[in-house]
Design a protein around this motif. Structure first.
Motif, PDB file in Angstrom:
ATOM      1  N   VAL A  89     -38.828 -31.424  41.258  1.00 26.09           N
ATOM      2  CA  VAL A  89     -39.411 -30.304  40.509  1.00 26.09           C
ATOM      3  C   VAL A  89     -39.367 -29.040  41.369  1.00 26.09           C
ATOM      4  O   VAL A  89     -39.923 -29.018  42.467  1.00 26.09           O
ATOM      5  N   THR A  90     -38.701 -28.008  40.886  1.00 25.27           N
ATOM      6  CA  THR A  90     -38.664 -26.721  41.586  1.00 25.27           C
ATOM      7  C   THR A  90     -38.908 -25.590  40.589  1.00 25.27           C
ATOM      8  O   THR A  90     -38.626 -25.727  39.390  1.00 25.27           O
ATOM      9  N   GLU A  91     -39.415 -24.476  41.086  1.00 26.95           N
ATOM     10  CA  GLU A  91     -39.668 -23.318  40.230  1.00 26.95           C
ATOM     11  C   GLU A  91     -38.373 -22.766  39.663  1.00 26.95           C
ATOM     12  O   GLU A  91     -38.331 -22.305  38.521  1.00 26.95           O
ATOM     13  N   VAL A 132     -35.657 -34.427  33.595  1.00 24.54           N
ATOM     14  CA  VAL A 132     -35.443 -33.069  33.093  1.00 24.54           C
ATOM     15  C   VAL A 132     -35.092 -33.137  31.606  1.00 24.54           C
ATOM     16  O   VAL A 132     -34.356 -34.015  31.167  1.00 24.54           O
ATOM     17  N   ILE A 133     -35.657 -32.194  30.850  1.00 22.09           N
ATOM     18  CA  ILE A 133     -35.549 -32.200  29.402  1.00 22.09           C
ATOM     19  C   ILE A 133     -35.326 -30.766  28.934  1.00 22.09           C
ATOM     20  O   ILE A 133     -35.851 -29.817  29.530  1.00 22.09           O
ATOM     21  N   SER A 134     -34.588 -30.589  27.857  1.00 26.73           N
ATOM     22  CA  SER A 134     -34.358 -29.249  27.313  1.00 26.73           C
ATOM     23  C   SER A 134     -35.670 -28.600  26.896  1.00 26.73           C
ATOM     24  O   SER A 134     -36.568 -29.254  26.361  1.00 26.73           O
ATOM     25  N   SER A 158     -28.631 -30.044  45.427  1.00 21.02           N
ATOM     26  CA  SER A 158     -29.876 -30.787  45.653  1.00 21.02           C
ATOM     27  C   SER A 158     -30.958 -29.895  46.248  1.00 21.02           C
ATOM     28  O   SER A 158     -30.720 -29.132  47.177  1.00 21.02           O
ATOM     29  N   SER A 159     -32.197 -30.028  45.721  1.00 21.07           N
ATOM     30  CA  SER A 159     -33.311 -29.234  46.223  1.00 21.07           C
ATOM     31  C   SER A 159     -33.910 -29.833  47.483  1.00 21.07           C
ATOM     32  O   SER A 159     -34.734 -29.202  48.148  1.00 21.07           O
ATOM     33  N   ASN A 160     -33.502 -31.069  47.833  1.00 18.00           N
ATOM     34  CA  ASN A 160     -33.964 -31.671  49.091  1.00 18.00           C
ATOM     35  C   ASN A 160     -32.821 -31.784  50.098  1.00 18.00           C
ATOM     36  O   ASN A 160     -32.905 -32.530  51.061  1.00 18.00           O
ATOM     37  N   GLY A 161     -31.755 -31.030  49.860  1.00 15.76           N
ATOM     38  CA  GLY A 161     -30.612 -31.028  50.765  1.00 15.76           C
ATOM     39  C   GLY A 161     -30.006 -29.642  50.872  1.00 15.76           C
ATOM     40  O   GLY A 161     -30.292 -28.881  51.791  1.00 15.76           O
ATOM     41  N   GLU A 162     -29.180 -29.295  49.899  1.00 15.30           N
ATOM     42  CA  GLU A 162     -28.488 -28.009  49.942  1.00 15.30           C
ATOM     43  C   GLU A 162     -29.459 -26.819  50.005  1.00 15.30           C
ATOM     44  O   GLU A 162     -29.290 -25.912  50.826  1.00 15.30           O
ATOM     45  N   ASP A 177     -37.307 -28.121  31.202  1.00 17.19           N
ATOM     46  CA  ASP A 177     -38.659 -28.626  31.377  1.00 17.19           C
ATOM     47  C   ASP A 177     -38.625 -29.904  32.203  1.00 17.19           C
ATOM     48  O   ASP A 177     -37.625 -30.632  32.185  1.00 17.19           O
ATOM     49  N   PHE A 178     -39.721 -30.169  32.919  1.00 23.82           N
ATOM     50  CA  PHE A 178     -39.865 -31.406  33.680  1.00 23.82           C
ATOM     51  C   PHE A 178     -40.900 -32.306  33.024  1.00 23.82           C
ATOM     52  O   PHE A 178     -41.864 -31.829  32.430  1.00 23.82           O
TER      53      PHE A 178
END
Length: 262
Positions: free
Chosen positions: A106-108, A223-225, A153-157, A115-116
């Motif tokens: 989950v990221t801003e 993740v969902i539309s 990736s939010s926990n890598g890149e 949506d998450f």
């Protein structure tokens, strides 16, 4: 004659708009999913222990267990669609998939596009490196290193680019490819999620270790539309109900030999 021609053109345009609308709604909405009897889930399929193939080429892991819980609650089957990680969110927003589950944090920034669901795991960015290296304590210690990350990736890149100072950044479609290049000495370190790192070190990462400290800890979710609020609500109910039944700790223990700390 001109009047009839104008009406014919108007009717043709309306027909095209109706057909277009029908096509776009094919993979959207809770009722549509229930009518089809299946939920189409996009995943990279190569990010153990969140999602990866077993010896029978069946997708298993934390994501797979939670997907099964969601599908059972909705009364539908799962149809997995394996794609590059970076293609999951665009595929959701364009209506190609119903949801995405692939160790997605989950990221801003991501919230702007999709949506998450209620989070079903917790993760943070760590470094994997050869055990003889003694200078790495956290992802902040990647200066002058060739760093491997999963694209998008939010926990890598994301944290690696924010930290900067690396010698070279190599991007991969999944963590398995990044770790293979680490073993083949094509990269010096890999920055990825603690969940994936812990599983790999436990199962096949002999000679490597994980940084003592991590950064950017956050929840992992589907993740969902943004157009499918009813689907998001239904998935949240399924996850919350399962959490109340103890599945959150049970699934963590199954794949990580520990529970999540929030």
């Amino acid at each position: 004659m001109k009047k009839h021609k104008g009406l014919a053109i108007l009717f043709f345009v309306i027909s095209l708009l109706v057909l277009s609308a029908c096509g776009k709604s094919e993979l959207s909405g809770l009722e549509s999913i229930k009518e089809k009897g299946k939920i189409v889930i996009a995943t990279s399929g190569d990010n153990p222990p969140t999602i990866f193939p077993n010896e029978n080429n069946e997708l298993v892991g934390i994501d797979a267990d939670w997907a099964a819980i969601i599908a059972k609650d909705l009364g539908v089957e799962i149809e997995w669609k394996r794609v590059d990680f970076k293609g999951i969110i665009p595929g959701i927003t364009s209506g190609n998939f119903d949801i995405g589950m692939s160790g997605i944090l989950v990221t801003e920034e991501r919230k702007k596009a999709i949506d998450f669901s209620e989070p079903y795991a917790i993760d943070e960015a760590v470094v994997i490196f050869p055990e003889e290296v003694t200078t790495i304590k956290s992802p902040n210690d990647i200066k002058d290193k060739i760093v491997g990350v999963v694209t998008g990736s939010s926990n890598g890149e994301a944290p690696v680019k924010e930290i900067g100072g690396y010698k070279e950044l190599k991007q991969y479609p999944g963590v398995a490819q990044a770790l293979a290049d680490l073993q083949n000495e094509r990269v010096d370190v890999v920055v990825t999620g603690k969940v994936a790192a812990g599983h790999w070190l436990k199962s096949e990462g002999k000679g490597y270790k994980m940084s003592e400290e991590g950064i950017a800890g956050t929840g992992m979710a589907a993740v969902i539309s943004k157009d499918n609020k009813d689907l998001t609500e239904a998935i949240n109910k399924a996850i919350i109900k399962a959490k109340e039944e103890g599945k959150y700790e049970e699934i963590a223990k199954k794949w990580l030999d520990t529970t999540f700390s929030e």
